[in-house]
Write a protein that holds these residues in place. Sequence first.
Motif, PDB file in Angstrom:
ATOM      1  N   LEU A 181       0.858  -1.187   0.000  1.00 50.93           N
ATOM      2  CA  LEU A 181       0.000   0.000   0.000  1.00 50.93           C
ATOM      3  C   LEU A 181       0.891   1.232   0.000  1.00 50.93           C
ATOM      4  CD1 LEU A 181      -2.742   1.425   0.215  1.00 50.93           C
ATOM      5  CD2 LEU A 181      -2.579   1.177   2.713  1.00 50.93           C
ATOM      6  N   ASN A 182       0.851   1.991  -1.090  1.00 59.87           N
ATOM      7  CA  ASN A 182       1.689   3.178  -1.219  1.00 59.87           C
ATOM      8  C   ASN A 182       0.803   4.387  -1.490  1.00 59.87           C
ATOM      9  OD1 ASN A 182       3.650   5.093  -1.645  1.00 59.87           O
ATOM     10  ND2 ASN A 182       4.788   3.931  -3.170  1.00 59.87           N
ATOM     11  N   LEU A 183       0.655   5.231  -0.472  1.00 61.74           N
ATOM     12  CA  LEU A 183      -0.110   6.469  -0.572  1.00 61.74           C
ATOM     13  C   LEU A 183       0.809   7.682  -0.497  1.00 61.74           C
ATOM     14  CD1 LEU A 183      -3.017   5.590   1.920  1.00 61.74           C
ATOM     15  CD2 LEU A 183      -2.859   5.061  -0.524  1.00 61.74           C
ATOM     16  N   GLY A 184       2.103   7.478  -0.653  1.00 59.81           N
ATOM     17  CA  GLY A 184       3.087   8.526  -0.423  1.00 59.81           C
ATOM     18  C   GLY A 184       3.033   9.670  -1.417  1.00 59.81           C
ATOM     19  N   SER A 185       3.519  10.823  -0.972  1.00 60.45           N
ATOM     20  CA  SER A 185       3.677  12.010  -1.793  1.00 60.45           C
ATOM     21  C   SER A 185       2.368  12.445  -2.444  1.00 60.45           C
ATOM     22  CB  SER A 185       4.756  11.780  -2.864  1.00 60.45           C
ATOM     23  OG  SER A 185       5.196  13.000  -3.416  1.00 60.45           O
ATOM     24  N   ASN A 186       1.355  12.628  -1.588  1.00 59.34           N
ATOM     25  CA  ASN A 186       0.101  13.238  -1.981  1.00 59.34           C
ATOM     26  C   ASN A 186      -0.188  14.357  -0.990  1.00 59.34           C
ATOM     27  OD1 ASN A 186      -1.377  11.792  -4.344  1.00 59.34           O
ATOM     28  ND2 ASN A 186      -0.540  10.094  -3.146  1.00 59.34           N
ATOM     29  N   ASP A 187      -1.445  14.625  -0.711  1.00 62.17           N
ATOM     30  CA  ASP A 187      -1.791  15.632   0.295  1.00 62.17           C
ATOM     31  C   ASP A 187      -2.899  15.092   1.190  1.00 62.17           C
ATOM     32  OD1 ASP A 187      -1.664  17.968   1.717  1.00 62.17           O
ATOM     33  OD2 ASP A 187      -2.847  19.151   0.293  1.00 62.17           O
ATOM     34  N   PHE A 188      -2.718  13.854   1.672  1.00 63.03           N
ATOM     35  CA  PHE A 188      -3.658  13.292   2.630  1.00 63.03           C
ATOM     36  C   PHE A 188      -3.428  13.948   3.989  1.00 63.03           C
ATOM     37  CE2 PHE A 188      -3.479   9.724  -0.437  1.00 63.03           C
ATOM     38  CZ  PHE A 188      -4.832   9.668  -0.736  1.00 63.03           C
ATOM     39  N   TYR A 189      -4.514  14.255   4.678  1.00 66.78           N
ATOM     40  CA  TYR A 189      -4.426  14.904   5.983  1.00 66.78           C
ATOM     41  C   TYR A 189      -5.282  14.143   6.973  1.00 66.78           C
ATOM     42  CZ  TYR A 189      -8.718  17.038   4.150  1.00 66.78           C
ATOM     43  OH  TYR A 189      -9.959  17.238   3.587  1.00 66.78           O
ATOM     44  N   GLY A 190      -5.304  14.616   8.215  1.00 68.60           N
ATOM     45  CA  GLY A 190      -6.008  13.881   9.260  1.00 68.60           C
ATOM     46  C   GLY A 190      -5.126  12.774   9.814  1.00 68.60           C
ATOM     47  N   THR A 191      -5.726  11.837  10.513  1.00 72.42           N
ATOM     48  CA  THR A 191      -4.958  10.771  11.158  1.00 72.42           C
ATOM     49  C   THR A 191      -4.846   9.551  10.254  1.00 72.42           C
ATOM     50  OG1 THR A 191      -6.955   9.906  12.207  1.00 72.42           O
ATOM     51  CG2 THR A 191      -5.667  11.536  13.450  1.00 72.42           C
ATOM     52  N   LEU A 192      -3.847   8.734  10.541  1.00 72.67           N
ATOM     53  CA  LEU A 192      -3.725   7.442   9.885  1.00 72.67           C
ATOM     54  C   LEU A 192      -4.672   6.478  10.600  1.00 72.67           C
ATOM     55  CD1 LEU A 192      -2.154   5.817   7.740  1.00 72.67           C
ATOM     56  CD2 LEU A 192      -0.505   5.229   9.534  1.00 72.67           C
ATOM     57  N   PRO A 193      -5.697   5.957   9.920  1.00 66.83           N
ATOM     58  CA  PRO A 193      -6.714   5.172  10.623  1.00 66.83           C
ATOM     59  C   PRO A 193      -6.155   3.891  11.218  1.00 66.83           C
ATOM     60  CG  PRO A 193      -7.029   5.029   8.249  1.00 66.83           C
ATOM     61  CD  PRO A 193      -5.984   6.082   8.478  1.00 66.83           C
ATOM     62  N   SER A 194      -6.659   3.533  12.382  1.00 71.56           N
ATOM     63  CA  SER A 194      -6.197   2.325  13.059  1.00 71.56           C
ATOM     64  C   SER A 194      -6.525   1.071  12.259  1.00 71.56           C
ATOM     65  CB  SER A 194      -6.828   2.228  14.451  1.00 71.56           C
ATOM     66  OG  SER A 194      -8.246   2.189  14.358  1.00 71.56           O
ATOM     67  N   GLU A 195      -7.510   1.163  11.357  1.00 68.30           N
ATOM     68  CA  GLU A 195      -7.896   0.021  10.529  1.00 68.30           C
ATOM     69  C   GLU A 195      -6.786  -0.434   9.600  1.00 68.30           C
ATOM     70  OE1 GLU A 195     -11.591   1.719  12.102  1.00 68.30           O
ATOM     71  OE2 GLU A 195      -9.757   2.540  11.233  1.00 68.30           O
ATOM     72  N   ILE A 196      -5.741   0.386   9.432  1.00 67.44           N
ATOM     73  CA  ILE A 196      -4.576  -0.054   8.653  1.00 67.44           C
ATOM     74  C   ILE A 196      -4.011  -1.345   9.256  1.00 67.44           C
ATOM     75  CG2 ILE A 196      -2.181   0.538   8.083  1.00 67.44           C
ATOM     76  CD1 ILE A 196      -4.139   1.984   6.332  1.00 67.44           C
ATOM     77  N   GLY A 197      -4.155  -1.509  10.566  1.00 66.26           N
ATOM     78  CA  GLY A 197      -3.660  -2.711  11.233  1.00 66.26           C
ATOM     79  C   GLY A 197      -4.380  -3.982  10.828  1.00 66.26           C
ATOM     80  N   LEU A 198      -5.511  -3.858  10.105  1.00 67.55           N
ATOM     81  CA  LEU A 198      -6.226  -5.040   9.609  1.00 67.55           C
ATOM     82  C   LEU A 198      -5.568  -5.641   8.385  1.00 67.55           C
ATOM     83  CD1 LEU A 198      -9.876  -3.661   9.899  1.00 67.55           C
ATOM     84  CD2 LEU A 198      -8.764  -5.302  11.430  1.00 67.55           C
ATOM     85  N   LEU A 199      -4.667  -4.889   7.750  1.00 69.89           N
ATOM     86  CA  LEU A 199      -4.013  -5.364   6.521  1.00 69.89           C
ATOM     87  C   LEU A 199      -2.831  -6.259   6.887  1.00 69.89           C
ATOM     88  CD1 LEU A 199      -4.071  -1.990   4.543  1.00 69.89           C
ATOM     89  CD2 LEU A 199      -5.733  -3.845   4.456  1.00 69.89           C
ATOM     90  N   THR A 200      -3.129  -7.406   7.464  1.00 67.75           N
ATOM     91  CA  THR A 200      -2.083  -8.257   8.062  1.00 67.75           C
ATOM     92  C   THR A 200      -1.193  -8.932   7.033  1.00 67.75           C
ATOM     93  OG1 THR A 200      -3.702 -10.052   8.206  1.00 67.75           O
ATOM     94  CG2 THR A 200      -3.409  -8.659  10.152  1.00 67.75           C
ATOM     95  N   GLN A 201      -1.520  -8.832   5.756  1.00 65.50           N
ATOM     96  CA  GLN A 201      -0.665  -9.396   4.713  1.00 65.50           C
ATOM     97  C   GLN A 201       0.334  -8.377   4.164  1.00 65.50           C
ATOM     98  OE1 GLN A 201      -0.829 -12.780   3.997  1.00 65.50           O
ATOM     99  NE2 GLN A 201      -2.195 -12.607   5.775  1.00 65.50           N
TER     100      GLN A 201
END
Length: 224
Positions: free
Chosen positions: A123-143
């Motif tokens: 998962l690569n979301l780098g170098s954009n303009d995303f703001y706010g928090t990094l959602p805790s649901e990212i931890g569900l991507l266990t692969q």
Amino acid sequence: MTQLQTLDLSSNRLMGEQHATLIFTQTNDGERDVGEQHATLIFTQVNDGKSDNIFVNSINSGTEETGIHTSSSEDGNFLSQLGNMQALTLLDISENYFRGTIPANVWGGEGSPSQLSKSLKVLNLGSNDFYGTLPSEIGLLTQLTGLSVFDNSLTGQLPQEISNLSLLELLYVDSNQFAATSSFPSQICELRPTPLKEFWADCEKIECSCCTTCCTEQSGCEAV
């Protein structure tokens, strides 16, 4: 595209801020015709309260009537449209002009229709303009073996749920605006079966014992 495995849109000039407008033609009986020859999608970016058209496809001429439907903010979020892509293993939208928050409901979990958490490895979301928090649901991507959110405007704390990503090899969270008191989950360094191959972070804000590259405002990014 439920069978698509790789979606790489990186290094373009794609724009969007949770807004999309669909222009459609209307048939004589009042039903909407959104066939390939009769519809176009306009993505808009909001600047100081004004909407600027970014991209417009050609639209079929000679139609009798047109109408405009504007999506809601949640429906218009590009990432929120990926929930049905259960075969996706790589998603890369880095180095574009996407702006908005990172949605929480697209990464799967109990009660979520999304299947991404079962397959996504990069998962690569780098170098954009995303703001706010990094959602805790990212931890569900266990692969996940690779996670990058570098060079955005993310704030708040890094979620403790990142420690659930036991297969992670590459992690880039540098060049953001995380809180100066952010403490990185120690489990990501201490309890993993193998150390991270690369871990880039803003070391003035985030304390970690296994960073491979530290970034500071004074010195830039340096290997440690």
